[in-house]
Design an enzyme around this catalytic site. Structure first.
Site, PDB file in Angstrom:
ATOM      1  N   ARG A   1       1.713  -4.734   5.999  1.00  0.00           N
ATOM      2  CA  ARG A   1       1.284  -3.883   5.647  1.00  0.00           C
ATOM      3  C   ARG A   1       1.891  -2.660   5.793  1.00  0.00           C
ATOM      4  NH1 ARG A   1      -5.214  -2.752   3.787  1.00  0.00           N
ATOM      5  NH2 ARG A   1      -4.255  -0.436   2.767  1.00  0.00           N
TER       6      ARG A   1
ATOM      7  N   ARG B   1     -11.216   1.964  -9.271  1.00  0.00           N
ATOM      8  CA  ARG B   1     -10.365   3.573  -9.164  1.00  0.00           C
ATOM      9  C   ARG B   1     -11.150   4.193 -11.228  1.00  0.00           C
ATOM     10  NH1 ARG B   1      -4.528   1.381  -6.830  1.00  0.00           N
ATOM     11  NH2 ARG B   1      -5.598   1.309  -5.359  1.00  0.00           N
TER      12      ARG B   1
ATOM     13  N   GLU C   1       0.486 -13.097  12.476  1.00  0.00           N
ATOM     14  CA  GLU C   1       0.790 -11.955  12.809  1.00  0.00           C
ATOM     15  C   GLU C   1       0.787 -10.667  11.694  1.00  0.00           C
ATOM     16  OE1 GLU C   1       2.286 -12.076  16.244  1.00  0.00           O
ATOM     17  OE2 GLU C   1       1.276 -13.970  16.043  1.00  0.00           O
TER      18      GLU C   1
ATOM     19  N   ASP D   1       0.808  -1.341   0.222  1.00  0.00           N
ATOM     20  CA  ASP D   1       0.219  -0.238   0.045  1.00  0.00           C
ATOM     21  C   ASP D   1       1.214   1.306   0.322  1.00  0.00           C
ATOM     22  OD1 ASP D   1      -1.728   1.228   0.070  1.00  0.00           O
ATOM     23  OD2 ASP D   1      -2.569   1.467   2.318  1.00  0.00           O
ATOM     24  N   GLY D   2       0.452   2.421  -0.512  1.00  0.00           N
ATOM     25  CA  GLY D   2       1.215   3.419  -1.001  1.00  0.00           C
ATOM     26  C   GLY D   2       2.089   4.156  -1.822  1.00  0.00           C
TER      27      GLY D   2
ATOM     28  N   HIS E   1       3.635   3.885  -9.066  1.00  0.00           N
ATOM     29  CA  HIS E   1       3.322   2.166  -9.019  1.00  0.00           C
ATOM     30  C   HIS E   1       4.768   1.808  -9.390  1.00  0.00           C
ATOM     31  CE1 HIS E   1      -1.222   2.408  -8.141  1.00  0.00           C
ATOM     32  NE2 HIS E   1      -0.943   3.094  -8.948  1.00  0.00           N
TER      33      HIS E   1
ATOM     34  N   ARG F   1      -0.128   7.645  -2.577  1.00  0.00           N
ATOM     35  CA  ARG F   1       0.465   8.672  -1.610  1.00  0.00           C
ATOM     36  C   ARG F   1       1.685   9.222  -1.744  1.00  0.00           C
ATOM     37  NH1 ARG F   1      -1.603   6.323   3.730  1.00  0.00           N
ATOM     38  NH2 ARG F   1      -1.471   4.045   2.784  1.00  0.00           N
TER      39      ARG F   1
ATOM     40  N   THR G   1      -9.957  -7.622  -6.051  1.00  0.00           N
ATOM     41  CA  THR G   1     -11.082  -7.088  -7.078  1.00  0.00           C
ATOM     42  C   THR G   1     -12.091  -5.501  -6.950  1.00  0.00           C
ATOM     43  OG1 THR G   1     -12.130  -7.461  -5.198  1.00  0.00           O
ATOM     44  CG2 THR G   1     -11.833  -9.926  -7.021  1.00  0.00           C
TER      45      THR G   1
ATOM     46  N   ASN H   1     -10.406  -2.825  -6.688  1.00  0.00           N
ATOM     47  CA  ASN H   1      -9.294  -1.542  -7.948  1.00  0.00           C
ATOM     48  C   ASN H   1     -10.036  -1.040  -9.192  1.00  0.00           C
ATOM     49  OD1 ASN H   1      -6.504  -3.084  -6.351  1.00  0.00           O
ATOM     50  ND2 ASN H   1      -7.668  -1.103  -5.646  1.00  0.00           N
ATOM     51  N   TRP H   2     -10.633  -2.840  -9.584  1.00  0.00           N
ATOM     52  CA  TRP H   2     -12.026  -1.909 -10.579  1.00  0.00           C
ATOM     53  C   TRP H   2     -13.014  -0.962 -10.556  1.00  0.00           C
ATOM     54  CZ3 TRP H   2     -10.081  -4.423 -14.780  1.00  0.00           C
ATOM     55  CH2 TRP H   2     -10.046  -5.379 -14.854  1.00  0.00           C
TER      56      TRP H   2
END
Length: 234
Positions: A183, A72, A202, A21-22, A38, A25, A67, A69-70
């Site tokens: 994450r 966007r 964990e 993620d990120g 990306h 951003r 699923t 993300n479509w």
């Protein structure tokens, strides 16, 4: 730094799953277009894959496209599709030479025929390798995965259903559940990712965005994992 490979072996750390993620951003923070974020994310994935190999981690599963993300913008979705295709074309030979096994989880039937062909070629080319297993979750959603598993169980006429039954109908049936879920980007949620498989994983959330993730950050996560007391409900 401690001997991470030795720690991985002592802790029987076989499988790391990552929510990458990120990217957007990171790009926004630096005043750069989203596609640059990306692309930097691909570089971070290559670095992480090599680090897993160095550390003796056998399985790496990464969340590349959900699923959801479509929803966007179409131009970003198209870019992500093209990025996966180009990355596989450009990197496949090197990954093959480095003994990487490539596989995909998710409903790939929704992808273009051209992209499906590229994915199948990557899987076929690397299927006999014995190095790091890179499992890419693309057009993946865990609820969708579980629903499809239940439908398949019913279709096969199975009535004596156990946890093992369901596990054997999931995309991940051939590999162990993740020991560790990482994450990036600081968000405290699992985003419909491997919901069944991470029951006792964990979880480590770090503030750095995915393009900033590297071998040192992975080592830090493994060190934190080492200090966790995994009780499995006992």
């Amino acid at each position: 730094m401690e001997d991470i490979k030795k720690i991985v072996e002592e802790c029987s750390l076989k499988h790391i799953a990552v929510i990458m993620d990120g990217n957007r951003r990171w790009a926004k923070e630096k005043g750069l277009p989203t596609p640059i974020g990306h692309k930097k994310g691909v570089d971070a994935l290559k670095t992480t894959m090599r680090a897993c190999d160095d550390f003796g981690v056998k399985y790496l599963t990464v969340y590349a496209f959900s699923t959801e993300n479509w929803n966007r913008k179409p131009e970003e979705v198209n870019f992500l599709m093209d990025l996966l295709a180009q990355t596989l074309k450009n990197e496949l030979q090197e990954m093959h030479e480095n003994n990487v096994v490539i596989s995909f989880i998710g409903d790939t039937t929704k992808l273009s025929e051209k992209l499906q062909s590229i994915l199948k070629n990557a899987v076929e080319t690397t299927k006999n390798n014995t190095g790091v297993n890179l499992q890419i979750a693309f057009n993946y959603g865990s609820r969708d995965e579980i629903v499809n598993a239940v439908k398949s169980i019913i279709k096969d006429g199975i009535t004596d259903i156990t946890e093992e039954t369901i596990s054997n109908y999931l995309y991940t049936k051939n590999i162990p559940d993740p020991d560790l879920l990482i994450r990036t980007g600081g968000e405290m949620r699992v985003s419909n990712y491997l919901l069944w498989q991470i029951a006792y994983s964990e979880i480590i959330v770090i503030p750095e965005f995915w393009p900033e993730f590297n071998k040192e950050k992975l080592a830090e996560c493994i060190l934190e994992y080492k200090n966790r007391n995994r009780r499995f409900g006992k």
